[in-house]
Design a protein around this motif. Structure first.
Motif, short mmCIF file in Angstrom:
data_model
loop_
_atom_site.label_atom_id
_atom_site.label_comp_id
_atom_site.label_asym_id
_atom_site.label_seq_id
_atom_site.Cartn_x
_atom_site.Cartn_y
_atom_site.Cartn_z
N TRP A 12 -34.53 68.26 61.03
CA TRP A 12 -34.55 66.81 61.17
C TRP A 12 -35.89 66.22 60.76
O TRP A 12 -35.94 65.13 60.18
CB TRP A 12 -34.18 66.39 62.59
CG TRP A 12 -32.71 66.55 62.84
CD1 TRP A 12 -32.12 67.34 63.78
CD2 TRP A 12 -31.64 65.94 62.11
NE1 TRP A 12 -30.75 67.25 63.68
CE2 TRP A 12 -30.43 66.39 62.66
CE3 TRP A 12 -31.59 65.05 61.05
CZ2 TRP A 12 -29.19 65.98 62.19
CZ3 TRP A 12 -30.35 64.65 60.57
CH2 TRP A 12 -29.17 65.10 61.14
N TYR A 33 -20.94 71.75 55.00
CA TYR A 33 -21.23 70.55 55.78
C TYR A 33 -19.93 69.80 55.97
O TYR A 33 -19.30 69.39 54.99
CB TYR A 33 -22.26 69.70 55.03
CG TYR A 33 -22.61 68.39 55.68
CD1 TYR A 33 -23.23 68.33 56.91
CD2 TYR A 33 -22.34 67.20 55.02
CE1 TYR A 33 -23.57 67.11 57.49
CE2 TYR A 33 -22.68 65.97 55.58
CZ TYR A 33 -23.30 65.94 56.82
OH TYR A 33 -23.63 64.73 57.37
N LEU A 35 -17.75 66.62 57.84
CA LEU A 35 -17.75 65.31 58.50
C LEU A 35 -16.30 65.04 58.94
O LEU A 35 -15.50 64.52 58.17
CB LEU A 35 -18.20 64.22 57.52
CG LEU A 35 -19.67 64.28 57.13
CD1 LEU A 35 -19.92 63.50 55.85
CD2 LEU A 35 -20.50 63.74 58.27
N TRP A 76 -28.59 65.82 69.12
CA TRP A 76 -28.16 64.44 69.32
C TRP A 76 -29.23 63.60 68.66
O TRP A 76 -30.41 63.72 68.99
CB TRP A 76 -28.04 64.14 70.80
CG TRP A 76 -27.88 62.69 71.16
CD1 TRP A 76 -27.35 61.69 70.38
CD2 TRP A 76 -28.28 62.07 72.37
NE1 TRP A 76 -27.39 60.50 71.05
CE2 TRP A 76 -27.96 60.71 72.28
CE3 TRP A 76 -28.88 62.55 73.53
CZ2 TRP A 76 -28.21 59.81 73.31
CZ3 TRP A 76 -29.13 61.65 74.55
CH2 TRP A 76 -28.80 60.30 74.44
N ALA A 88 -25.32 60.31 66.52
CA ALA A 88 -24.51 61.38 65.94
C ALA A 88 -24.81 62.68 66.68
O ALA A 88 -25.92 62.88 67.20
CB ALA A 88 -24.82 61.56 64.47
N SER A 90 -24.67 66.77 65.96
CA SER A 90 -24.61 67.74 64.86
C SER A 90 -24.61 69.14 65.45
O SER A 90 -25.43 69.45 66.33
CB SER A 90 -25.82 67.59 63.93
OG SER A 90 -25.90 66.27 63.45
N ILE A 103 -22.90 73.10 59.09
CA ILE A 103 -23.25 71.93 59.89
C ILE A 103 -21.97 71.10 60.04
O ILE A 103 -21.30 70.81 59.04
CB ILE A 103 -24.33 71.06 59.21
CG1 ILE A 103 -25.58 71.86 58.92
CG2 ILE A 103 -24.64 69.83 60.08
CD1 ILE A 103 -26.57 71.14 58.00
N THR A 104 -21.64 70.76 61.27
CA THR A 104 -20.53 69.85 61.53
C THR A 104 -21.13 68.66 62.25
O THR A 104 -21.77 68.81 63.28
CB THR A 104 -19.45 70.52 62.39
OG1 THR A 104 -19.01 71.72 61.73
CG2 THR A 104 -18.27 69.59 62.61
N GLU A 105 -20.91 67.47 61.67
CA GLU A 105 -21.57 66.28 62.18
C GLU A 105 -20.53 65.25 62.61
O GLU A 105 -19.62 64.93 61.84
CB GLU A 105 -22.46 65.70 61.09
CG GLU A 105 -23.61 64.89 61.61
CD GLU A 105 -24.72 64.83 60.57
OE1 GLU A 105 -25.73 65.50 60.78
OE2 GLU A 105 -24.56 64.12 59.57
N TRP A 107 -19.97 61.39 63.98
CA TRP A 107 -20.51 60.04 64.09
C TRP A 107 -19.65 59.27 65.08
O TRP A 107 -18.57 59.71 65.45
CB TRP A 107 -20.57 59.40 62.70
CG TRP A 107 -21.62 60.08 61.89
CD1 TRP A 107 -21.46 61.19 61.10
CD2 TRP A 107 -23.00 59.77 61.85
NE1 TRP A 107 -22.67 61.56 60.58
CE2 TRP A 107 -23.63 60.70 61.01
CE3 TRP A 107 -23.78 58.77 62.45
CZ2 TRP A 107 -24.99 60.69 60.75
CZ3 TRP A 107 -25.14 58.74 62.18
CH2 TRP A 107 -25.73 59.70 61.34
#
Length: 124
Positions: A12, A33, A35, A76, A88, A90, A103-105, A107
């Motif tokens: 980050w 990745y 979403l 977070w 979000a 992650s 990575i699973t994000e 929103w």
């Protein structure tokens, strides 16, 4: 051995600094990745980096919390974007070498993806 929470924090910090070389160094070449809200998936480090480099607008990340243990980490974050602040969650998965391989994000609400990134993602 580096704790996965430290890797997520470095991720980050590099994203906020737009240090895409540093971000890329944390990722496997075949990183995935996801979403879920937009049903988009990006496969591969180069596509993931381009997705972030090409993302429109001036956004800024504030990290609220990071945890990590074993092969998993989570964060977070709050993102300031176009006058709004979005949260979000992650979730990160790591390989045996400590590189991020997924990575699973999530929103705050489902939304349709913006136009212009179809060349980078697969819809599912």
């Amino acid at each position: 051995m580096i704790k996965q929470s430290e890797t997520v924090s470095r991720y980050w910090t590099a994203c906020e600094g737009r240090d895409w070389t540093a971000v890329g160094a944390l990722l496997r070449e075949d990183v995935v990745y996801d979403l879920p809200q937009t049903r988009e998936r990006i496969v591969g480090r180069e596509r993931f980096l381009r997705f972030n480099i090409e993302y429109p607008g001036d956004w800024h990340v504030t990290v609220e919390r990071v945890v990590g243990e074993g092969r998993h980490g989570a964060s977070w974050i709050r993102v300031g974007y176009e006058g709004a602040e979005l949260s979000a969650l992650s979730f990160f998965e790591f390989d045996d070498d400590g590189l991020i391989n997924r990575i699973t994000e999530f929103w705050p609400t489902p939304y349709d993806p913006p136009a212009g990134r179809e060349h980078l993602v697969e819809r599912y």
